[in-house]
Design an enzyme around this catalytic site. Structure first.
Site, PDB file in Angstrom:
ATOM      1  N   HIS A  15       1.041  -0.949  -0.561  1.00  0.00           N
ATOM      2  CA  HIS A  15       0.385  -0.101  -0.285  1.00  0.00           C
ATOM      3  C   HIS A  15       0.946   1.343   0.075  1.00  0.00           C
ATOM      4  CE1 HIS A  15      -2.970   2.922   2.281  1.00  0.00           C
ATOM      5  NE2 HIS A  15      -3.136   2.739   1.480  1.00  0.00           N
ATOM      6  N   GLU A  60       1.824   1.795  -3.635  1.00  0.00           N
ATOM      7  CA  GLU A  60       1.283   2.287  -4.563  1.00  0.00           C
ATOM      8  C   GLU A  60       1.416   3.832  -3.731  1.00  0.00           C
ATOM      9  OE1 GLU A  60      -3.079   4.165  -3.254  1.00  0.00           O
ATOM     10  OE2 GLU A  60      -2.565   2.259  -2.910  1.00  0.00           O
ATOM     11  N   GLU A  79      -4.938   8.147   6.648  1.00  0.00           N
ATOM     12  CA  GLU A  79      -5.790   7.320   5.928  1.00  0.00           C
ATOM     13  C   GLU A  79      -6.229   6.051   7.244  1.00  0.00           C
ATOM     14  OE1 GLU A  79      -6.105   4.088   2.082  1.00  0.00           O
ATOM     15  OE2 GLU A  79      -4.879   5.324   2.016  1.00  0.00           O
ATOM     16  N   GLY A 138     -30.961 -14.955  -1.582  1.00  0.00           N
ATOM     17  CA  GLY A 138     -31.359 -13.775  -1.431  1.00  0.00           C
ATOM     18  C   GLY A 138     -32.599 -13.725  -2.045  1.00  0.00           C
ATOM     19  N   GLU A 172     -36.640 -12.775  -2.515  1.00  0.00           N
ATOM     20  CA  GLU A 172     -37.163 -11.872  -1.473  1.00  0.00           C
ATOM     21  C   GLU A 172     -39.285 -12.572  -1.800  1.00  0.00           C
ATOM     22  OE1 GLU A 172     -36.586  -7.739  -1.234  1.00  0.00           O
ATOM     23  OE2 GLU A 172     -35.001  -7.735  -1.300  1.00  0.00           O
ATOM     24  N   GLY A 212     -23.674 -13.394  -1.492  1.00  0.00           N
ATOM     25  CA  GLY A 212     -22.726 -13.146  -2.392  1.00  0.00           C
ATOM     26  C   GLY A 212     -21.638 -13.696  -2.225  1.00  0.00           C
ATOM     27  N   GLN A 213     -20.817 -13.395  -3.156  1.00  0.00           N
ATOM     28  CA  GLN A 213     -18.841 -13.845  -3.023  1.00  0.00           C
ATOM     29  C   GLN A 213     -18.339 -12.774  -2.449  1.00  0.00           C
ATOM     30  OE1 GLN A 213     -15.593 -13.688  -6.055  1.00  0.00           O
ATOM     31  NE2 GLN A 213     -16.702 -16.349  -6.550  1.00  0.00           N
TER      32      GLN A 213
END
Length: 573
Positions: free
Chosen positions: A69, A72, A154, A317, A319, A340-341
């Protein structure tokens, strides 16, 4: 040896959505960097460039957490060719552009946008300045010292973000210390400066070593989007691209994931437990996360091409009547259910089920979990109707492919560059189709599909069943978040200070999850058939076709009277 770069990419035609008018082509540089050139025929003069480097936070040295990081950040602060720290941002601003980057688990992605001003020299200079990031970053000592403050700022902001806190908590409690997923990814002033000083390490030397190890052309994929009106075709743009990227060195680096191959990402558990954590926001949520290892070539390519988790996420998921949400809402226990993934690395991903609980639902959280396992048990034992597969294929083809809206140049570039690496084994031609379409196969074309290829539905069903065998309580990582746990916890996560408690699951509760109530008795069922998915057969008139309007100017009264709508019926039978 490191994986060889194939020049064959240059001859590959990229599948594009039917409404996409862009021209796509690959170009492989002599140094091994592979680039996708997109020529946009629209009147826009907007340009975008993106480079994805196949190294991320999982490659941080154990002694310098957050180094990827930090690297970057440092690339934006001057290069050997353009040494002034703000030179790149000043140039982009002067041409209506901007730049950014992000560090992922296994990749670092840099991108910029700018306006060509209908001048090829502007494009050339922008790309040359951007390419210098990867051929010769300055990484100066003075910049290193100052940028540490930006990293720490950050991190301070992230301290109050539940997403960062929960992610680190999951890794710290359940992650295998021998697997790099366990690391603290973003870093801060303590890990980058204080800890390195305590070990008599020079941070800048570690930074240069990291850059010179992993920032190699053979680990880079790039996408550049340019106006077609300015260049016409690929041949006129290639000299600018060559000048921008030909000097990036090929260090013959290995993809970082090779170094932890065969290492399990999570520590095996002897006894199932629920992690109870205190969030920053007012949050009542239970998350059930199932880690799915994809360690073989076949597992990785099948996951990307068939996407078995998409069908399960759709069912969990949904409904409507018989859904998990419908059942929980009737009891007043939940407001939202989603699936979800979640985490996605080269050797594993997680399939996550999230439930936003009511106050009453929090008191019945074990029963909420039991309801989810009842539904998953139904998916294992009862044959999933054919129409579930067919409908998901049709809706994904319509919304994510045939009628896909035109994307901005920035979004297109930042999606394509990392996906070039991700889908390289499935097929470089699927860099656009792969993330958007189901049942990705060799004989796929750009045309809209209303049904599976022969055997496609059966392949998807088999992969769904294979995946369902892993969605069991003993493979579940269950976390409950609530402010009501404040004062009842007994431990604190080291980096973000999240208070938590590990609650063992008693035998009676575990039995209610491993042998849950029959789905029908719990009020659970598959979604009913969706009759509202548009078909390709269009509409047909029933009755006489109305005569055309007269070819004369209409009187005022005629213009004020709306025409009667035609009587139409779907011709789907």
């Amino acid at each position: 040896d490191p994986p060889a770069v194939s020049q064959a990419w240059d001859e590959i035609s990229i599948l594009r959505p039917p409404g996409d008018l862009n021209t796509y082509s690959y170009h492989t540089f002599p140094n091994g960097l592979q680039l996708a050139l997109v020529l946009d025929p629209s009147p826009s003069s907007s340009c975008a460039a993106c480079v994805s480097v196949r190294v991320g936070a999982t490659s941080d040295p154990a002694t310098v957490k957050g180094l990827a990081h930090f690297c970057e950040h440092m690339l934006f602060l001057g290069t050997d060719k353009y040494p002034k720290e703000d030179e790149f941002s000043t140039f982009l601003s002067a041409h209506g552009g901007s730049s950014n980057a992000y560090t992922d688990s296994e990749s670092t992605v840099y991108y910029c946008t700018f306006n060509s001003s209908n001048d090829p020299s502007v494009v050339g200079e922008a790309l040359e300045r951007f390419g210098a990031f990867f051929s010769g970053a300055s990484l100066s000592q003075s910049s290193t010292n100052r940028e540490l403050n930006a990293i720490d700022s950050e991190h301070s902001k992230n301290l109050q973000q539940d997403g960062f806190r929960n992610y680190q908590l999951e890794k710290a409690i359940r992650g295998n210390p021998a697997h790099p997923y366990n690391k603290f990814f973003t870093g801060n002033k303590k890990t980058l400066l204080e800890d390195t000083k305590a070990q008599n390490m020079d941070l800048r030397k570690e930074l240069v070593k990291f850059y010179e190890t992993y920032y190699s052309a053979n680990l880079m994929t790039a996408t550049v989007v340019l106006p077609q009106s300015l260049f016409g075709d690929k041949s006129k743009a290639l000299p600018l691209l060559d000048k921008a990227f030909q000097d990036v060195p090929n260090r013959r680096a290995f993809p970082p994931e090779v170094s932890w191959e065969g290492t399990p990402p999570f520590t095996p558990i002897q006894n199932l437990f629920v992690l109870e954590a205190v969030p920053v926001r007012e949050l009542r949520q239970v998350t059930i996360s199932f880690p799915i290892e994809t360690t073989t070539y076949k597992e990785q390519t099948t996951t990307l091409s068939i996407k078995a988790e998409s069908y399960i996420s759709h069912l969990v998921g949904h409904e409507g009547k018989g859904s998990i949400l419908s059942c929980l809402k009737k009891k007043g226990w939940a407001n939202v259910v989603s699936a979800g993934q979640g985490t996605d690395l080269s050797d594993f991903y997680t399939l996550d089920v999230n439930v936003d609980l009511t106050a009453t639902g929090l008191n019945h959280v074990d029963e909420v979990i039991a309801t989810i396992f009842s539904y998953l048990n139904m998916l294992r034992k009862q044959n999933i109707p054919d129409y579930v597969f067919d409908e998901l294929l049709q809706t994904s083809e319509l919304s994510a492919w045939r009628f896909l809206p035109k994307e901005s140049t920035e979004r297109l570039a930042t999606e394509m560059a990392p996906n070039m690496w991700k889908y390289r084994d499935v097929g470089p031609q699927y860099v656009l189709a792969g993330p958007r379409r189901l049942d990705v196969q060799e004989d796929m074309t750009e045309a809209y599909r209303a049904k599976f290829r022969p055997g496609g539905r059966e392949d998807a069903r088999q992969e769904v069943q294979n995946l369902m065998q892993k969605l069991v309580p003993l493979n579940a990582q269950i976390t409950v978040f609530s402010k009501t746990f404040q004062g009842r916890t007994n431990a604190k996560e080291a980096v973000y200070g999240t208070d938590y408690l590990i609650r063992p699951v008693d035998d009676r509760t575990l039995l209610s999850w491993t042998k849950p109530l029959d789905a029908a008795r719990a009020g659970l069922a598959y979604p009913r058939r969706n009759f509202f998915i548009p078909s390709e057969r269009g509409l047909a008139f029933k009755g006489p076709i109305p005569s055309p309007l007269p070819l004369r100017p209409l009187e005022l009264e005629e213009r004020m009277t709306p025409p009667s709508p035609p009587r139409q019926i779907p011709d789907d039978d």
